[in-house]
Write a protein that holds these residues in place. Structure first.
Motif, PDB file in Angstrom:
ATOM      1  N   PRO A   1       9.274 -11.541  -4.487  1.00 36.84           N
ATOM      2  CA  PRO A   1       8.852 -11.635  -5.886  1.00 36.84           C
ATOM      3  C   PRO A   1       8.784 -13.075  -6.405  1.00 36.84           C
ATOM      4  CG  PRO A   1      10.448  -9.863  -5.613  1.00 36.84           C
ATOM      5  CD  PRO A   1      10.419 -10.614  -4.312  1.00 36.84           C
ATOM      6  N   LEU A   2       9.700 -13.936  -5.944  1.00 32.86           N
ATOM      7  CA  LEU A   2       9.673 -15.329  -6.393  1.00 32.86           C
ATOM      8  C   LEU A   2       8.446 -16.063  -5.867  1.00 32.86           C
ATOM      9  CD1 LEU A   2      13.447 -16.241  -5.926  1.00 32.86           C
ATOM     10  CD2 LEU A   2      12.232 -15.859  -8.081  1.00 32.86           C
TER      11      LEU A   2
ATOM     12  N   GLY B   1       1.537 -14.067  -9.595  1.00 31.32           N
ATOM     13  CA  GLY B   1       2.240 -13.071 -10.394  1.00 31.32           C
ATOM     14  C   GLY B   1       2.696 -11.890  -9.580  1.00 31.32           C
ATOM     15  N   PRO B   2       3.231 -10.878 -10.259  1.00 28.99           N
ATOM     16  CA  PRO B   2       3.792  -9.723  -9.542  1.00 28.99           C
ATOM     17  C   PRO B   2       2.758  -8.821  -8.884  1.00 28.99           C
ATOM     18  CG  PRO B   2       3.896  -9.389 -11.917  1.00 28.99           C
ATOM     19  CD  PRO B   2       3.452 -10.807 -11.710  1.00 28.99           C
ATOM     20  N   GLN B   3       1.513  -8.839  -9.386  1.00 24.32           N
ATOM     21  CA  GLN B   3       0.519  -7.909  -8.845  1.00 24.32           C
ATOM     22  C   GLN B   3       0.279  -8.099  -7.348  1.00 24.32           C
ATOM     23  OE1 GLN B   3      -3.301  -8.000 -10.764  1.00 24.32           O
ATOM     24  NE2 GLN B   3      -3.985  -6.106  -9.802  1.00 24.32           N
ATOM     25  N   PRO B   4       0.124  -9.327  -6.837  1.00 28.47           N
ATOM     26  CA  PRO B   4      -0.078  -9.478  -5.394  1.00 28.47           C
ATOM     27  C   PRO B   4       1.081  -8.924  -4.566  1.00 28.47           C
ATOM     28  CG  PRO B   4      -0.687 -11.497  -6.527  1.00 28.47           C
ATOM     29  CD  PRO B   4      -0.022 -10.616  -7.541  1.00 28.47           C
TER      30      PRO B   4
ATOM     31  N   ALA C   1       1.050  -5.981  -1.836  1.00 31.18           N
ATOM     32  CA  ALA C   1       1.570  -6.176  -0.484  1.00 31.18           C
ATOM     33  C   ALA C   1       2.491  -5.023  -0.087  1.00 31.18           C
ATOM     34  CB  ALA C   1       2.307  -7.510  -0.402  1.00 31.18           C
ATOM     35  N   LEU C   2       3.364  -4.607  -0.999  1.00 32.78           N
ATOM     36  CA  LEU C   2       4.247  -3.480  -0.705  1.00 32.78           C
ATOM     37  C   LEU C   2       3.448  -2.197  -0.520  1.00 32.78           C
ATOM     38  CD1 LEU C   2       7.198  -4.202  -3.171  1.00 32.78           C
ATOM     39  CD2 LEU C   2       7.096  -4.659  -0.710  1.00 32.78           C
ATOM     40  N   ALA C   3       2.383  -2.041  -1.310  1.00 32.99           N
ATOM     41  CA  ALA C   3       1.523  -0.867  -1.143  1.00 32.99           C
ATOM     42  C   ALA C   3       0.834  -0.892   0.219  1.00 32.99           C
ATOM     43  CB  ALA C   3       0.496  -0.811  -2.263  1.00 32.99           C
ATOM     44  N   ALA C   4       0.405  -2.086   0.658  1.00 31.56           N
ATOM     45  CA  ALA C   4      -0.234  -2.213   1.970  1.00 31.56           C
ATOM     46  C   ALA C   4       0.737  -1.825   3.078  1.00 31.56           C
ATOM     47  CB  ALA C   4      -0.731  -3.637   2.177  1.00 31.56           C
TER      48      ALA C   4
ATOM     49  N   LEU D   1      -1.638 -11.901   3.444  1.00 34.67           N
ATOM     50  CA  LEU D   1      -0.350 -11.240   3.261  1.00 34.67           C
ATOM     51  C   LEU D   1      -0.509  -9.728   3.307  1.00 34.67           C
ATOM     52  CD1 LEU D   1       2.679 -11.414   2.645  1.00 34.67           C
ATOM     53  CD2 LEU D   1       2.095 -11.482   0.197  1.00 34.67           C
ATOM     54  N   LEU D   2      -1.568  -9.213   2.681  1.00 36.23           N
ATOM     55  CA  LEU D   2      -1.814  -7.766   2.718  1.00 36.23           C
ATOM     56  C   LEU D   2      -2.022  -7.284   4.147  1.00 36.23           C
ATOM     57  CD1 LEU D   2      -4.228  -7.247  -0.328  1.00 36.23           C
ATOM     58  CD2 LEU D   2      -1.744  -7.034  -0.256  1.00 36.23           C
ATOM     59  N   ALA D   3      -2.778  -8.063   4.939  1.00 37.88           N
ATOM     60  CA  ALA D   3      -3.021  -7.678   6.329  1.00 37.88           C
ATOM     61  C   ALA D   3      -1.721  -7.685   7.129  1.00 37.88           C
ATOM     62  CB  ALA D   3      -4.044  -8.635   6.960  1.00 37.88           C
ATOM     63  N   VAL D   4      -0.873  -8.698   6.898  1.00 40.38           N
ATOM     64  CA  VAL D   4       0.410  -8.779   7.600  1.00 40.38           C
ATOM     65  C   VAL D   4       1.292  -7.585   7.239  1.00 40.38           C
ATOM     66  CG1 VAL D   4       2.587 -10.054   7.646  1.00 40.38           C
ATOM     67  CG2 VAL D   4       0.422 -11.265   7.927  1.00 40.38           C
ATOM     68  N   MET D   5       1.369  -7.259   5.963  1.00 41.24           N
ATOM     69  CA  MET D   5       2.219  -6.155   5.535  1.00 41.24           C
ATOM     70  C   MET D   5       1.704  -4.821   6.069  1.00 41.24           C
ATOM     71  SD  MET D   5       4.781  -7.408   3.825  1.00 41.24           S
ATOM     72  CE  MET D   5       5.446  -6.227   2.651  1.00 41.24           C
ATOM     73  N   PHE D   6       0.393  -4.649   6.100  1.00 40.91           N
ATOM     74  CA  PHE D   6      -0.190  -3.421   6.638  1.00 40.91           C
ATOM     75  C   PHE D   6       0.158  -3.268   8.119  1.00 40.91           C
ATOM     76  CE2 PHE D   6      -3.633  -1.392   9.004  1.00 40.91           C
ATOM     77  CZ  PHE D   6      -3.665  -0.144   8.408  1.00 40.91           C
ATOM     78  N   ALA D   7      -0.052  -4.331   8.906  1.00 39.47           N
ATOM     79  CA  ALA D   7       0.238  -4.268  10.339  1.00 39.47           C
ATOM     80  C   ALA D   7       1.722  -4.021  10.590  1.00 39.47           C
ATOM     81  CB  ALA D   7      -0.209  -5.569  11.012  1.00 39.47           C
ATOM     82  N   THR D   8       2.566  -4.626   9.749  1.00 40.14           N
ATOM     83  CA  THR D   8       4.003  -4.417   9.900  1.00 40.14           C
ATOM     84  C   THR D   8       4.383  -2.970   9.620  1.00 40.14           C
ATOM     85  OG1 THR D   8       4.406  -6.706   9.229  1.00 40.14           O
ATOM     86  CG2 THR D   8       6.271  -5.210   9.140  1.00 40.14           C
TER      87      THR D   8
END
Length: 450
Positions: free
Chosen positions: A249-250, A258-261, A265-268, A315-322
Motif C-alpha cells: 500500500p505504501l 494511489g490505492p487503486q493500482p 494487483a490484489l484482484a489480479a 505489477l498486475l502481470a506479476v501478481m496474476f502469474a504468482t
C-alpha cells in the motif's frame, strides 16, 4: 409429448458430502471476504486510528495461534463435522454481535477486538477439523481434480465477496456487511450439519491432549518433506504478509498513483488463483512436491516488483502469474498430505502446519515499519524476495521433496465403501481441504475457509 429437459449433471465424483462442503465453503468465503473490508472500516468509523485497525486484526490472529494445536487435537478425538459446526456457530454469534454494535453506533475498539478474538478462536478449532474433509469425500484418481474445483470455487467466492463487500460498505455501511457475514456462517454451519456421517467410525484420543499433541509432533518430525515445508512457509508467509499489508500500500500511494493500482494487483492475484485451480483440474503431476515447491519460487516476484517499482501493468502481470503458481502448490501440497498422513492423526498434523504458517505473521507485520526505517523500503523488499528464494531452493535440496510421487488410489475404500465426511478410512484413501491460510500463500499452502 414434451421432450425431457436437459439436466445439468454433477461429475460422478461430486457426491452429496462433497457438494455440501463446497457450497458451505463458498458461502462462508463470500461473507468472510466482505467482512475483512468491513471490519477495518468499522474501526475507522468510530474514530479509530491505523494502529487500532492493526490491533483489531492482531486480536483475531493471536488466539488462532494460541488455540490451533488444541483445535487439532480435539478434531482427532471428536467427529470433525461437529467441531466445524460448533466453530461456525461461534463465528456467527461473534460477527452478529459485532454487526449489532456497529449498526447501533455503540461499538468501541476494545469490544471489536474482543469479538475479533472470539472469531479467531472459532477459526482455530475450525481449520484443523476442516483439513482433510473435502478430499475424504472423493475416492480414486479424481481426488486432485475435486480439490482443485473446490479451491476454484473458494477463490472465486473470495474475489466476488471482496468486491461486493467493498460496494456494500460504501452504500450501506460496514455493519450490514458484518451482518451478512453472520448469516453466511449460519448457512455454512447448517449445510455442514447435513453431512452424511453414518459410516464414519468413532474416534478415541490418547490418554490426554498433551499426549495427542506429542504424537502429532512425532508424525511431523518423522517426515523431512513435511517439516521442511512447514518451516519454509513460516518465513515465506511472514515476509509475504509484510510486503502485501505494509509495503505494498505504501508503494502504491507514493509511486503508483494511489490505492487503486494496489487493489487491482490484489484482484489480479485472485484471478490467478482461480485460473491456477482450473489448471489443476486438468493436470495431476506425478512428482507432487517437486512441482508444488517449484510453484513457490514466483512468490519472490511481487516483492521484487514493488522494490523497483515496476509500472502498474507489469505489477498486475506479476501478481496474476504468482496467483496461478501458488494455487499449483496449494493443490499439490494438500494432495501430498492427503496421500501420506494417517487419517487418525490428520488434524493434529494440520494444526502444526497452521501454527507454522501463522506464528511469524504478526511479528513480521509489526517489525516491517522499523526494518524499513533502518534499511530503506527497497532493501526491505529485496530482503523479502531473497528469503523466499533462499528457503524455497533449500527445500528443493530435501531428497523426499524431490522423490515423493503420486500413488494410484483404489476406486473405493478398504471395505468397498466410498469415504464420507471425514478423511479416508486408511492412509491410502483420500483426505483434504485447504485454505487459505494468508491470502494466496496459505499455510504451507492451502487454507481452509471458516
Amino acid at each position: 409429448m414434451t421432450p425431457p429437459r436437459n439436466r445439468v449433471r454433477r461429475p460422478s465424483w461430486a457426491g452429496r458430502n462433497y457438494t455440501l462442503l463446497t457450497a458451505a465453503a463458498v458461502v462462508s468465503g463470500l461473507g468472510s471476504s466482505g467482512a475483512l473490508v468491513a471490519g477495518a472500516f468499522a474501526v475507522l468509523a468510530v474514530g479509530g486510528s491505523a494502529t487500532d485497525v492493526g490491533l483489531v486484526a492482531a486480536a483475531r490472529t493471536v488466539p488462532l495461534v494460541v488455540f490451533v494445536l488444541i483445535g487439532g487435537a480435539l478434531a482427532d478425538r471428536l467427529p470433525r463435522h461437529r467441531v466445524m459446526v460448533a466453530a461456525n456457530a461461534l463465528n456467527c454469534v461473534s460477527q452478529g454481535l459485532f454487526a449489532v454494535l456497529v449498526l447501533t453506533g455503540t461499538a468501541r475498539v476494545w469490544q471489536m477486538a474482543l469479538l475479533a478474538a472470539l472469531g479467531g478462536t472459532g477459526q482455530a478449532f475450525f481449520s484443523p477439523a476442516a483439513e482433510g474433509m473435502v478430499l475424504a469425500t472423493v475416492s480414486g484418481s479424481d481426488s486432485g481434480r475435486a480439490f482443485a474445483v473446490f479451491r476454484t470455487g473458494v477463490n472465486g467466492a473470495g474475489i466476488l465477496g471482496t468486491g461486493l463487500g467493498g460496494a456494500l460498505v460504501a452504500a450501506a455501511g460496514p455493519g450490514w456487511v458484518l451482518a451478512v457475514d453472520a448469516v453466511a456462517f449460519a448457512v455454512a454451519g447448517a449445510l455442514r450439519a447435513f453431512l452424511d456421517v453414518r459410516d464414519v467410525p468413532g474416534r478415541r484420543g490418547g490418554t490426554n491432549l498433551l499426549a495427542d499433541l506429542r504424537e502429532g509432533w512425532r508424525e511431523v518430525a518423522s517426515r523431512p518433506w513435511l517439516w521442511s515445508i512447514v518451516v519454509q512457509f513460516a518465513v515465506v508467509n511472514a515476509v509475504v504478509a509484510a510486503a502485501e499489508t505494509v509495503y505494498g500500500p505504501l508503494v502504491a500511494r507514493e509511486r503508483l498513483g494511489g490505492p487503486q493500482p494496489w487493489g487491482l494487483a490484489l484482484a489480479a492475484f485472485g484471478v490467478g488463483t482461480v485460473l491456477g485451480g482450473l489448471l489443476m483440474t486438468r493436470w495431476a503431476p506425478r512428482r507432487l512436491l517437486l512441482v508444488g515447491v517449484l510453484g513457490v519460487l514466483p512468490l519472490a516476484l511481487p516483492s521484487a516488483a514493488l522494490a523497483v517499482p515496476v509500472p502498474t501493468p507489469a505489477l498486475l502481470a506479476v501478481m496474476f502469474a504468482t496467483g496461478v503458481s501458488v494455487e499449483v502448490f496449494a493443490v499439490a501440497w494438500m494432495s501430498a498430505l492427503h496421500q501420506e498422513i494417517p487419517e487418525e492423526k490428520f488434524s493434529r498434523v494440520s494444526s502444526y502446519d497452521w501454527l507454522g504458517s501463522l506464528a511469524l505473521v504478526p511479528v513480521a507485520t509489526a517489525v516491517a515499519g522499523p526494518v524499513q526505517d533502518a534499511v530503506g523500503r527497497p532493501a526491505a523488499l529485496w530482503g523479502c524476495s531473497a528469503l523466499v528464494l533462499a528457503l524455497t531452493l533449500a527445500v528443493l535440496c530435501v531428497p523426499d521433496v524431490r522423490r515423493l510421487t503420486r500413488r494410484p488410489k483404489p476406486a473405493t475404500g478398504p471395505a468397498g465403501q466410498h469415504p464420507v465426511a471425514g478423511p479416508a478410512q486408511d492412509r491410502d484413501a483420500p483426505k483434504d481441504a485447504g485454505a487459505v491460510r494468508p491470502d494466496g500463500a496459505g499455510g504451507a499452502g492451502a487454507r481452509s475457509e471458516p
